[in-house]
Design a protein around this motif. Sequence first.
Motif, PDB file in Angstrom:
ATOM      1  N   THR A 302       0.838  -1.181   0.000  1.00 28.27           N
ATOM      2  CA  THR A 302       0.000   0.000   0.000  1.00 28.27           C
ATOM      3  C   THR A 302       0.881   1.241   0.000  1.00 28.27           C
ATOM      4  N   ALA A 303       0.492   2.239  -0.768  1.00 30.32           N
ATOM      5  CA  ALA A 303       1.285   3.457  -0.848  1.00 30.32           C
ATOM      6  C   ALA A 303       1.309   4.156   0.501  1.00 30.32           C
ATOM      7  N   ASN A 304       2.363   4.933   0.730  1.00 27.51           N
ATOM      8  CA  ASN A 304       2.519   5.615   2.001  1.00 27.51           C
ATOM      9  C   ASN A 304       1.580   6.794   2.141  1.00 27.51           C
ATOM     10  N   PHE A 305       1.072   7.300   1.056  1.00 23.85           N
ATOM     11  CA  PHE A 305       0.183   8.450   1.119  1.00 23.85           C
ATOM     12  C   PHE A 305      -0.739   8.400  -0.091  1.00 23.85           C
ATOM     13  N   PRO A 306      -1.921   8.971   0.025  1.00 26.58           N
ATOM     14  CA  PRO A 306      -2.848   8.944  -1.108  1.00 26.58           C
ATOM     15  C   PRO A 306      -2.341   9.807  -2.253  1.00 26.58           C
ATOM     16  N   ALA A 307      -2.757   9.436  -3.439  1.00 32.25           N
ATOM     17  CA  ALA A 307      -2.334  10.200  -4.611  1.00 32.25           C
ATOM     18  C   ALA A 307      -2.917  11.603  -4.610  1.00 32.25           C
ATOM     19  N   LEU A 308      -4.062  11.791  -3.954  1.00 32.79           N
ATOM     20  CA  LEU A 308      -4.674  13.119  -3.925  1.00 32.79           C
ATOM     21  C   LEU A 308      -3.800  14.134  -3.212  1.00 32.79           C
ATOM     22  N   GLN A 309      -3.012  13.680  -2.255  1.00 33.67           N
ATOM     23  CA  GLN A 309      -2.215  14.613  -1.467  1.00 33.67           C
ATOM     24  C   GLN A 309      -1.036  15.175  -2.234  1.00 33.67           C
ATOM     25  N   ILE A 310      -0.549  14.483  -3.242  1.00 29.09           N
ATOM     26  CA  ILE A 310       0.653  14.937  -3.946  1.00 29.09           C
ATOM     27  C   ILE A 310       0.327  15.372  -5.367  1.00 29.09           C
ATOM     28  N   LEU A 311      -0.919  15.804  -5.588  1.00 25.95           N
ATOM     29  CA  LEU A 311      -1.268  16.359  -6.885  1.00 25.95           C
ATOM     30  C   LEU A 311      -0.519  17.663  -7.112  1.00 25.95           C
ATOM     31  N   ASN A 312      -0.067  17.855  -8.332  1.00 24.44           N
ATOM     32  CA  ASN A 312       0.588  19.104  -8.694  1.00 24.44           C
ATOM     33  C   ASN A 312      -0.478  20.125  -9.085  1.00 24.44           C
ATOM     34  N   ASP A 313      -0.561  21.235  -8.348  1.00 26.21           N
ATOM     35  CA  ASP A 313      -1.537  22.295  -8.577  1.00 26.21           C
ATOM     36  C   ASP A 313      -2.967  21.749  -8.526  1.00 26.21           C
ATOM     37  N   PRO A 314      -3.446  21.335  -7.352  1.00 17.56           N
ATOM     38  CA  PRO A 314      -4.801  20.760  -7.258  1.00 17.56           C
ATOM     39  C   PRO A 314      -5.915  21.738  -7.627  1.00 17.56           C
ATOM     40  N   GLN A 315      -5.703  23.053  -7.433  1.00 16.55           N
ATOM     41  CA  GLN A 315      -6.734  24.023  -7.795  1.00 16.55           C
ATOM     42  C   GLN A 315      -6.996  24.005  -9.298  1.00 16.55           C
ATOM     43  N   SER A 316      -5.934  24.037 -10.092  1.00 14.39           N
ATOM     44  CA  SER A 316      -6.109  23.970 -11.549  1.00 14.39           C
ATOM     45  C   SER A 316      -6.704  22.632 -11.972  1.00 14.39           C
TER      46      SER A 316
END
Length: 760
Positions: A302-316
Amino acid sequence: MPRGILLTSDLPQLQNLIKRDPVGYKEEFLQQWNHYNSIRQIFQTNPDEQAKHFRELISFIAQVAPCYPKETKDFPAQLSNLLLDGNAVLSPDLRKNLVQNLVMLRNKNAITSIELLRTLFPLLPRTTSSTLRASIRSTILSDIRNANTPHKNHKLNRAVQAMLFGMVEKGMEAEVVGDKGKAKAIKPSHDGLASNGEEAMWAVVLTTELWKKGIWNDSNSVSIIALGCFHPVVKVQSASIHFFLGSEDDNEEDSDDDDIPDVKALQHRREVKKKTRSGDKKIEKTKKAIKKKKHRKAETITANFPALQILNDPQSFAEKLYESLNKHDKRFSLPHKILLMQLMSRVTGAHKLSVLPFYTYILKYLTYHQLQITSILVALAQSVHDLTPPDCLSPVIRKLAAEFVHPGVGSEVISAGLNAIREVCRRQPWAMEEDLLGDLVEYRKSRDKGVTAAARGLLQLYREVNPGMLKRRERGKEASKAIGAGTQPLPFGHSLKPAEDIEDLVLLEDHLRALRREEGVASGAGGEDEDDWKGWDVESDSSEDSSDGESWIDVDSDGEEAFEVSDSEDEKEKEKKREREEKMDVDEDDREKEEGSSAARVSSLATTKILTPADFALLNDLRRQAASSAVESGTGGKAAKRKLAALEKSKSTAASQGNLDSAFISELDIIGPRKKSKADYAERIASIEKGREGREKYGSMKGKKKKETPSSSTNREKARNKPIMMIMGSGKVRGKKKASLRDKQVKLRRHIEKGKKAHH
């Protein structure tokens, strides 16, 4: 026969001899190498001529290529060009042979991983053989996994990620022409080649597989799939969205698990049918496949952190999702639009973003007869957070109340509407209007269990966050006390308290101080200081030591007075330090006793110590222990019970999801508790059959078990023991009443004669 002719006619024998003595058989190899080049030129003009001999030559040269690296330096590139340029005209056997030989060259370190993968990646969407496609896929995954074991191969990862990113980006400029997202035709991309998104699909599938196995867990791999969320092919979009939502995609081609049959069914069939050796082999093969499947699942990291947390520029990213949703509203099917809503809401809630047009867009879907309305309500609730402007949410709350909460709909619809309103208001309480809240909480008097629970949940929420919006009789005891004490709810945009300390960090500080004291008592006074200073004592500068070659060397101070440290002064400094620490501990304990529970203590542990993940895990355990103690003693009230339940819930969630699970809800939170529906015919029969299990066949046991000699009763006994009211209307009884005098005499005469015969 000369040796050269003999060897050229038997390639396996020549291969064996070359591996034993490469120098001695170099001429024979060069002869075969020239023969290979001649046939390769012929093959380019006529692929069907000497195809079998061409495969044999390729296998032979691939086996002995490491023995002659200089002569065969162009051989891997030639195989790669044959696969990529002539893929359409190659026979399946030759295509398979070329791939196997390239993989063998990689295993022999004749080529690098990057050279192999640059050939295999374009082959995945082009090949039509499912067997070869599965082989290429497993080869790619295993090669990348081996390259990243035991350490990460960043150079290879960057190169492969660049290739995958290019595969996704290749068709981004194309346009899909079709209805409801079904691609009928795609305009050519910038390279002039038409594509149906197969390359992008394989890039997303491989990246997802590497992420699930824990081989890749960086932001570059997330960026590949984030780009796939905006691909013109809906199939690629769906696979990318499912990755972020953490669910399995129906379009993914990993259906090997469905082909594994049931072992118990095979064993039962084996007992019934004729026993053969092939049946035994099939059962053993099935057992091995299931065992391999379980082992593969156990290896998945299992990954250490969700993919949502390391999105590049989540607002865009969230704004682009809304633009795609709004632009293609007519073209996308409803399930795909719901997928986009769910992903956008999760990104918005996790990063506390603002995509305000979404709340206007979603109003048209907020009707009780809308298909999959519970999924839409979940997406709506997840998109709200404490920084969402209440003005944008007030129309949404009014629409939910008008469509779902009124006497003209069923109780299930009302409970779903109330639960949705509660989940939205839990994240942003200021979106509710006071008059509307008063009307909604009146539904707590409903006769339906689900409606009552939903209305009470909304009432309890506002008792905690803003009891001033409730009527006086609805506020409750604790909320009334808080209002009497002058407590006011925080305005929009204000946090509950400034970020001056980590919650309950004082528990960890007290725990560490207690451990320090126990260690000090166990090791004696000054035990901790002695351990800290061990190995750091300054050696004495005596005349005995000065004569030794390994002692300290005196350095001229250029007229300055030399600085000397003695053991006695060192001991004095340690003693003073110990006294200061003991005094500080005593003063701190006195200060805690004086403060009591009137004021919260701010811990200084975060400013003096680097907190590790183990420290935070210990802090969570201490929080649960403190909450459990408060519940058992009864000092915390209902708030302590709720806190303990929340802590236990957070303990059971997966570590890979971090703190994001608390922001996500499910459809069960919207539907709420429901009463048990009436059982259908199949359920009633199943319940009856379940009640008959473990007992004998139903029926009367009176004549079989309750008599000395077990036997069944006769029909005469049954008739004699019948209640009178059951036989009053029978023909026999009515016949007695209507019988004539002559019939009665005949019957009496028969009775007398029968009695005389019985006596004789």
